[in-house]
Motif scaffolding. Structure first.
Motif, PDB file in Angstrom:
ATOM      1  N   PHE A 303       0.828  -1.210   0.000  1.00  0.00           N
ATOM      2  CA  PHE A 303       0.000   0.000   0.000  1.00  0.00           C
ATOM      3  C   PHE A 303       0.860   1.257   0.000  1.00  0.00           C
ATOM      4  CE2 PHE A 303      -2.662  -3.303   1.641  1.00  0.00           C
ATOM      5  CZ  PHE A 303      -3.884  -3.038   1.073  1.00  0.00           C
ATOM      6  N   GLU A 304       0.403   2.233  -0.763  1.00  0.00           N
ATOM      7  CA  GLU A 304       1.024   3.558  -0.694  1.00  0.00           C
ATOM      8  C   GLU A 304      -0.127   4.536  -0.789  1.00  0.00           C
ATOM      9  OE1 GLU A 304       4.625   4.472  -3.218  1.00  0.00           O
ATOM     10  OE2 GLU A 304       3.386   6.238  -3.592  1.00  0.00           O
ATOM     11  N   GLY A 305      -0.442   5.187   0.307  1.00  0.00           N
ATOM     12  CA  GLY A 305      -1.620   6.048   0.344  1.00  0.00           C
ATOM     13  C   GLY A 305      -2.854   5.218   0.021  1.00  0.00           C
ATOM     14  N   GLU A 306      -3.612   5.658  -0.950  1.00  0.00           N
ATOM     15  CA  GLU A 306      -4.848   4.969  -1.316  1.00  0.00           C
ATOM     16  C   GLU A 306      -4.647   3.871  -2.357  1.00  0.00           C
ATOM     17  OE1 GLU A 306      -9.000   6.479  -1.664  1.00  0.00           O
ATOM     18  OE2 GLU A 306      -7.895   8.308  -2.131  1.00  0.00           O
ATOM     19  N   THR A 307      -3.396   3.727  -2.807  1.00  0.00           N
ATOM     20  CA  THR A 307      -3.137   2.784  -3.890  1.00  0.00           C
ATOM     21  C   THR A 307      -2.553   1.481  -3.365  1.00  0.00           C
ATOM     22  OG1 THR A 307      -2.688   4.669  -5.299  1.00  0.00           O
ATOM     23  CG2 THR A 307      -1.959   2.539  -6.115  1.00  0.00           C
ATOM     24  N   MET A 308      -3.011   0.362  -3.946  1.00  0.00           N
ATOM     25  CA  MET A 308      -2.465  -0.941  -3.594  1.00  0.00           C
ATOM     26  C   MET A 308      -1.901  -1.558  -4.858  1.00  0.00           C
ATOM     27  SD  MET A 308      -2.792  -4.419  -3.852  1.00  0.00           S
ATOM     28  CE  MET A 308      -4.456  -4.910  -4.282  1.00  0.00           C
ATOM     29  N   VAL A 309      -0.719  -2.146  -4.749  1.00  0.00           N
ATOM     30  CA  VAL A 309      -0.169  -2.875  -5.882  1.00  0.00           C
ATOM     31  C   VAL A 309       0.416  -4.187  -5.371  1.00  0.00           C
ATOM     32  CG1 VAL A 309       2.043  -1.626  -5.808  1.00  0.00           C
ATOM     33  CG2 VAL A 309       1.330  -2.717  -7.937  1.00  0.00           C
ATOM     34  N   LYS A 310       0.122  -5.245  -6.118  1.00  0.00           N
ATOM     35  CA  LYS A 310       0.592  -6.573  -5.707  1.00  0.00           C
ATOM     36  C   LYS A 310       1.743  -6.929  -6.644  1.00  0.00           C
ATOM     37  CE  LYS A 310      -2.895  -9.715  -4.975  1.00  0.00           C
ATOM     38  NZ  LYS A 310      -2.939 -10.111  -3.589  1.00  0.00           N
ATOM     39  N   CYS A 311       2.958  -6.466  -6.307  1.00  0.00           N
ATOM     40  CA  CYS A 311       4.078  -6.651  -7.218  1.00  0.00           C
ATOM     41  C   CYS A 311       5.400  -6.495  -6.478  1.00  0.00           C
ATOM     42  CB  CYS A 311       3.978  -5.617  -8.345  1.00  0.00           C
ATOM     43  SG  CYS A 311       5.324  -5.720  -9.512  1.00  0.00           S
ATOM     44  N   HIS A 312       6.329  -7.425  -6.738  1.00  0.00           N
ATOM     45  CA  HIS A 312       7.647  -7.390  -6.095  1.00  0.00           C
ATOM     46  C   HIS A 312       8.474  -6.157  -6.456  1.00  0.00           C
ATOM     47  CE1 HIS A 312       7.431 -11.202  -4.103  1.00  0.00           C
ATOM     48  NE2 HIS A 312       7.138 -11.844  -5.219  1.00  0.00           N
ATOM     49  N   LEU A 313       8.154  -5.531  -7.588  1.00  0.00           N
ATOM     50  CA  LEU A 313       8.924  -4.356  -8.010  1.00  0.00           C
ATOM     51  C   LEU A 313       8.862  -3.230  -6.983  1.00  0.00           C
ATOM     52  CD1 LEU A 313       7.854  -3.965 -11.755  1.00  0.00           C
ATOM     53  CD2 LEU A 313      10.154  -4.512 -10.954  1.00  0.00           C
ATOM     54  N   TYR A 314       7.817  -3.239  -6.181  1.00  0.00           N
ATOM     55  CA  TYR A 314       7.588  -2.093  -5.262  1.00  0.00           C
ATOM     56  C   TYR A 314       7.873  -2.435  -3.803  1.00  0.00           C
ATOM     57  CZ  TYR A 314       5.653  -0.353  -9.516  1.00  0.00           C
ATOM     58  OH  TYR A 314       5.529   0.037 -10.830  1.00  0.00           O
ATOM     59  N   ARG A 315       8.541  -3.531  -3.584  1.00  0.00           N
ATOM     60  CA  ARG A 315       8.868  -3.896  -2.204  1.00  0.00           C
ATOM     61  C   ARG A 315       9.831  -2.907  -1.572  1.00  0.00           C
ATOM     62  NH1 ARG A 315       9.781 -10.146  -0.857  1.00  0.00           N
ATOM     63  NH2 ARG A 315      11.536  -9.910  -2.258  1.00  0.00           N
TER      64      ARG A 315
END
Ligand code: ADP
Ligand code: MG
Length: 315
Positions: A303-315
């Motif tokens: 999670f970043e603010g209101e956004t969710m992303v399911k991806c290792h790139l953003y760990r």
């Protein structure tokens, strides 16, 4: 109240085959999201990614394998079949010609719903129905005496939205409501959903594979891939996508495709099984940015603010 509907780790597994070969199809895989009052929340993704199954689970047409649905903070299990539930939550489907019996007059559906739910007495019924039809740009006079085949697809889809409005629902689930409607009329119906949200405070779950209309009317969007939500956030995620799958989806609407690829693609059950057995990210085989970890480990929701992303790139 900031949340109307909450879908919490919803999963639906279909078992097919006989006792010799059991095939499991994970149509919806651990999906969580919430819908706020008076917002358009969009579930978007390719054909077969689990959008309709999610809608059917919410409506109570299917029973979840696991997970919980809460409405106004209360678990809905057991309430979904009740009249109360269908007063609160209504649905509009892809093909309005399947919603209405071709032999019955369209207005008969309106009167049946009004009497069935005790919405108005026989004196006030006509006016009550006309009001709802006016809200979608039709009138009782326009549809009076007509059978479904005598209305255009666009008119009939408007009529099915009007019928859904009869019970004054708080939530409308619209499953690909414009994909069978003439291209020239699509935008007006999509705009109508936005207008109902803005003027009546209706929440809408808009289900589509069309990211352009999704961007146009949504407050928030969830992108689904093979049963899971891979990215979710304000409609702006469609302008600044993070997940490689969202990026690919957006590219594919900008690039013209050869005709045969435009046909709806159904994921074969064998592919589904393969994917079920796979440990890592479901998107790894198609991902242009895949890393070694993506094959080994399923990514978690970041999670970043209101956004969710399911991806290792953003760990
Ligand atoms: N009743 C069912 N029995 C078995 N598999 C199903 C059933 N309904 C849907 N599926 C499978 O579940 C997956 C998701 O389907 P669906 O929810 O209809 O996707 P979408 O609406 O996004 O196109 C697909 O692989 C589909 O074949
Ligand atoms: Mg569908």
């Amino acid at each position: 109240m900031s949340v109307l509907l909450e879908v919490d780790r919803l999963t639906k597994v279909y078992s097919l085959g006989n006792f010799l070969s059991r095939l499991k199809i994970v149509a919806v895989d651990n999906v969580s999201f919430s819908v706020k009052p008076a917002e358009v929340f969009t579930l978007a993704g390719e054909s077969g990614c689990g959008k309709t199954t999610t809608a059917r689970l919410i409506l109570g047409f299917e029973y979840p394998t696991s997970g919980v649905i809460r409405y106004r903070g209360k678990e809905v299990e057991g309430l979904q079949g009740k009249k109360w539930w269908f007063k609160e939550v209504q649905a509009v489907f892809q093909n309005p010609f399947e919603t209405f019996n071709p032999l019955k007059k369209v207005e008969s559906y309106f009167f049946a719903t009004v009497y069935n739910y005790d919405l108005a007495d026989s004196k006030r019924a006509e006016r009550f129905i006309d009001e709802k039809l006016q809200a979608v740009g039709l009138s009782l006079q326009e549809i009076w005496g007509k059978r479904p085949g005598e209305l255009s697809g666009g008119q009939l889809q408007r009529a099915s939205i009007a019928r859904a409005l009869l019970t004054n629902p708080s939530l409308l689930i619209a499953d690909e409501p414009v994909s069978m409607v003439d291209a020239s009329l699509r935008m007006s119906i999509v705009n109508l959903l936005r207008k109902l949200c803005d003027t009546f405070g209706l929440s809408v779950i808009y289900i589509t594979h069309d990211l352009a209309t999704a961007y146009y009317i949504s407050n928030r969007v969830a992108i689904m891939f093979r049963g899971t939500v891979v990215e979710m956030g304000p409609a702006e995620i469609l302008v600044h996508p993070k997940h490689p799958y969202t990026k690919l989806l957006l590219q594919s609407i900008l690039m013209p495709k050869p005709k045969e690829e435009k046909e709806e693609k159904r994921v074969s059950v064998f592919e589904e099984e393969e994917e079920y057995l796979q440990k890592g990210c479901k998107f790894v085989l198609r991902c242009p940015e895949a890393m070694e970890v993506c094959e080994r480990e399923a990514p978690c929701d970041l999670f970043e603010g209101e956004t969710m992303v399911k991806c290792h790139l953003y760990r």
